[in-house]
Write an enzyme that holds these catalytic residues in place. Sequence first.
Site, short mmCIF file in Angstrom:
data_model
loop_
_atom_site.label_atom_id
_atom_site.label_comp_id
_atom_site.label_asym_id
_atom_site.label_seq_id
_atom_site.Cartn_x
_atom_site.Cartn_y
_atom_site.Cartn_z
N ALA A 121 0.87 -1.17 0.00
CA ALA A 121 0.00 0.00 0.00
C ALA A 121 0.90 1.22 0.00
CB ALA A 121 -0.86 -0.02 1.25
N GLU A 147 -0.77 -9.26 -0.55
CA GLU A 147 -2.20 -9.46 -0.26
C GLU A 147 -3.02 -9.47 -1.56
OE1 GLU A 147 -2.02 -6.27 2.68
OE2 GLU A 147 -3.00 -7.61 4.09
N GLU A 201 4.35 -5.33 7.39
CA GLU A 201 3.58 -4.28 8.08
C GLU A 201 4.03 -4.03 9.51
OE1 GLU A 201 2.30 -6.43 5.96
OE2 GLU A 201 0.77 -5.47 4.73
#
Length: 260
Positions: free
Chosen positions: A66, A115, A135
């Site tokens: 992300a 993901e 993460e």
Amino acid sequence: MSYQNILTSTSDGITTITINRPNKLNALNKATIQELHEALSEANDDSDTKVIILTGSGEKAFVAGADISEFADFDVENGGKLAAKGQELLFDFVEHLSTPVIAAVNGFALGGGLELAMSCHFRLASDNARMGLPEVSLGVIPGYGGTQRLPQLIGKGRAMEMVMTAGMIDANQALSYGLVNHVTSQDELLALAEKIASKIMRNSSVAIKGAIKAINANYTDGINGYEIEIDQFGKCFGTEDFKEGTSAFLEKRRADFPGK
Ligand code: COA
């Protein structure tokens, strides 16, 4: 439709969607997630598309996660919304598409990138690919389904180690874990994805749609996958594809499925 962050092309029944922010290692910002949602939705509804291949642009990355710059100043509420919206628009959305989606992992697949690959129906990787969920090294947990899909694919203990260490595994380790189905050179990655896609396309698209639904049911809480299988199996008997598939077998010829 024209896009800023992705490229799409369709030929011989295959729509290839390429995430195209190579300068940011194809990191998933909000706009890219929205564009992927639209392109995947369009491809899934397109009768000329039998298989979708998802890959990244450049030689370095599939998707490096992300886009960290977009959420660095988020609070608790916005953090929760980011995960919920992303899962709805992209990650759960891909998993439940009725058209097969193959991830061609051509380099780093980290955080949201892994993901996304895990949301696809299955994965191939180039031998330079590196995968991980880093993460916790940023003070968050995977929020796009990683804590659920990674243990489903590789087992709880391995998933716990990957998440806790925030480490990366290489393509061969991913192969031995069952996270990817095949590893090849970067040059041959798309050709391999297309070869597998062409095998898929010989079969009944209607039956494949039912099979995706039944397999996904195994991973959906509160749903009995065996019942979904029985339901989908029964429905096949009312399709033109079933008539064609069984007739072709009995007539000793190759089936030519109408896809209905
Ligand atoms: N979000 C936003 N930008 C990212 C990004 C991400 N997840 N991953 C890479 N980028 C950007 C970098 O900031 C850099 O941009 P800049 O040139 O404007 O500074 C560019 O992509 C190239 O990355 P860089 O870090 O210089 O490449 P590298 O080869 O040195 O390292 C990685 C590659 C993948 C190891 C490193 O980019 C990285 O650790 N990325 C973050 C991975 C991550 O934690 N993902 C999970 C997010 S939840």
